[in-house]
Design a protein around this motif. Structure first.
Motif, PDB file in Angstrom:
ATOM      1  N   GLN A  31       0.813  -1.203   0.000  1.00  0.00           N
ATOM      2  CA  GLN A  31       0.000   0.000   0.000  1.00  0.00           C
ATOM      3  C   GLN A  31       0.856   1.266   0.000  1.00  0.00           C
ATOM      4  O   GLN A  31       0.523   2.268  -0.646  1.00  0.00           O
ATOM      5  CB  GLN A  31      -0.926   0.005   1.225  1.00  0.00           C
ATOM      6  CG  GLN A  31      -1.982  -1.086   1.192  1.00  0.00           C
ATOM      7  CD  GLN A  31      -2.948  -0.976   2.351  1.00  0.00           C
ATOM      8  OE1 GLN A  31      -3.653   0.011   2.460  1.00  0.00           O
ATOM      9  NE2 GLN A  31      -2.953  -1.991   3.205  1.00  0.00           N
ATOM     10  N   ALA A  57      -5.097   6.679   1.051  1.00  0.00           N
ATOM     11  CA  ALA A  57      -4.164   5.554   1.093  1.00  0.00           C
ATOM     12  C   ALA A  57      -3.395   5.538   2.412  1.00  0.00           C
ATOM     13  O   ALA A  57      -3.161   4.465   3.004  1.00  0.00           O
ATOM     14  CB  ALA A  57      -3.201   5.625  -0.088  1.00  0.00           C
ATOM     15  N   ARG A 105      -5.574   4.142   5.101  1.00  0.00           N
ATOM     16  CA  ARG A 105      -5.660   2.679   5.035  1.00  0.00           C
ATOM     17  C   ARG A 105      -4.381   2.038   5.586  1.00  0.00           C
ATOM     18  O   ARG A 105      -4.441   1.008   6.269  1.00  0.00           O
ATOM     19  CB  ARG A 105      -5.906   2.236   3.594  1.00  0.00           C
ATOM     20  CG  ARG A 105      -7.305   2.537   3.077  1.00  0.00           C
ATOM     21  CD  ARG A 105      -7.592   1.773   1.801  1.00  0.00           C
ATOM     22  NE  ARG A 105      -6.675   2.182   0.728  1.00  0.00           N
ATOM     23  CZ  ARG A 105      -6.910   3.173  -0.128  1.00  0.00           C
ATOM     24  NH1 ARG A 105      -8.033   3.889  -0.013  1.00  0.00           N
ATOM     25  NH2 ARG A 105      -6.045   3.466  -1.078  1.00  0.00           N
TER      26      ARG A 105
END
Length: 408
Positions: free
Chosen positions: A224, A242, A245
């Motif tokens: 990620q 992002a 997350r």
């Protein structure tokens, strides 16, 4: 539903011994106390607490009665004394008894009555308890002193045939008590060695799986992060989501890792751990049970299990495994086993019930005790007892949002 009569079975079985013997049941302790009190009365009726000097009472009678009562008091207090205090108190009492025997021997001409049963019986019980759980260096001093105090009392007046036979009988009783105590000590030591070997094997496997778990989550976080770097130049507006997350994935992985390490760091080191497992492994357990045991086993799943922390799924797997093992060992005439795993909000409920003749409560230290400890590590609870309509059931409630052990 589980019956209320045995819902405290898991809590009772989960009481730790911590290297010490369990306290005798109240009924046994009362019987022991009544037996010793009966021996005191028998000695009093038989003249064991008085002696005649010139047709008058001697001061040794109260001394002998006091020795017997001190022995009984130490027997009553023995469960509360540690591995050093108990041998020290027992040795002190034995030395006092030997001194009294010497004084009785010096009063030979007075016709002192030395024979009694209450004090030797109390000393024999102390001999058993000290041999069972006394610190070896302290017990090595206390045991010979107690043995001599028991054997020499009958012959303290004279070495006649009757007193010699009584001394031999007392010696036989003392040897029996010593043998029982040492046998129980060796049995407990062997059980502790087996438990330690089992914990070491399971912890090694657990640590290996923990490495794989951490590697899996860290790999996902790295992927990620790499994606966020690529998007930073092209679509900067996608970078903050992002990053959130990544933060969430890192927090979840860290929380689960702390919980699992907390299991490994259990203060008493007596929790039997199992490798990482999920709902798929629970399904495999049920299928294997059906194939091996001959009884029908049915698994019912309700709710979503994909986002469960690994410590919750592993503990649920352990509950099912322990319950099915108990069914295989103890449920006579079982034809059907029902396993239900229910996810409802912030908790998971695991129920395992059968239709056999129950005989499940185990005090071996590796059944309900270990299960209650393992579930308690993540803040859950376990109940076990008869179910409505016959059979036996085990029910565990596992918290999800607050699962885990607080590890600093």
């Amino acid at each position: 539903m589980l019956g209320t009569a045995d819902t405290a079975a898991a809590t009772t079985a989960a009481t730790r011994e911590n290297g010490h013997p369990r306290v005798l049941p109240v009924t046994v302790r009362l019987l022991l106390l009544v037996a010793l009190a009966g021996l005191v009365v028998l000695d009093g009726v038989g003249g064991g607490f008085y002696s005649i000097r010139d047709h008058g009472p001697s001061a040794l009678g109260p001394a002998k009665l006091g020795g017997a009562l001190l022995g009984i008091a130490l027997v009553v207090a023995s469960p509360r004394l540690g591995g050093r205090a108990l041998p020290a108190a027992g040795c002190t009492l034995a030395v006092g008894s030997l001194c009294l025997s010497v004084v009785l021997h010096l009063e030979l001409s007075a016709g002192s009555q030395a024979l009694g049963f209450a004090e030797p019986a109390a000393l024999a019980w102390l001999l058993l308890v000290i041999a069972r759980r006394g610190v070896p260096s302290w017990a090595a001093v206390a045991v010979p002193a107690l043995f001599l105090a028991i054997v020499l009392r009958p012959v303290s007046i004279s070495a006649r045939q009757s007193t010699t036979i009584m001394a031999l009988l007392f010696a036989l009783g003392a040897v029996t008590a010593l043998g029982i105590g040492l046998g129980m000590r060796l049995l407990l030591a062997d059980r502790r060695r087996q438990a330690a070997a089992l914990r070491l094997e399971q912890r090694t496997e657990f640590a290996r799986d923990l490495h794989d778990f951490v590697a899996h989550h860290v790999t996902g976080i790295v992927v990620q992060a790499q994606g966020a770097q690529v998007m930073a130049g092209r679509r900067p507006e996608l970078v903050p989501p992002a990053l959130r997350r990544i933060e969430q994935a890192g927090s979840e992985a860290l929380t689960s890792m702390r919980n699992m390490v907390g299991m490994l760091r259990d203060a008493d080191g007596e929790v039997a751990l199992t490798p990482l497992a999920g709902i798929g492994e629970v399904r495999s357990l049920v299928e294997e049970f059906s194939a091996v045991s001959g009884a029908r086993a049915r698994l019912d799943l309700e709710g979503a299990f994909d986002d469960l922390p690994v410590e919750v799924t592993t503990t649920a797997h352990r509950v099912v495994m322990e319950a099915l093992t108990n069914v295989r060992k103890h449920a006579h005439g079982c034809t059907e086993v029902r396993v239900r795993v229910d996810r409802s909000g912030d908790r998971v409920t695991v129920r395992v019930s059968d239709d056999g003749q129950p005989g499940h409560v185990s005090h071996s230290g590796f059944g309900l005790k270990g299960l209650a400890e393992r579930v308690g590590l993540i803040g859950g609870s376990v109940r076990a007892g008869p179910v409505t309509g016959g059979g036996w059931g085990v029910e565990a409630t596992l918290p999800v949002s607050t699962a885990g052990v607080a590890v600093p």
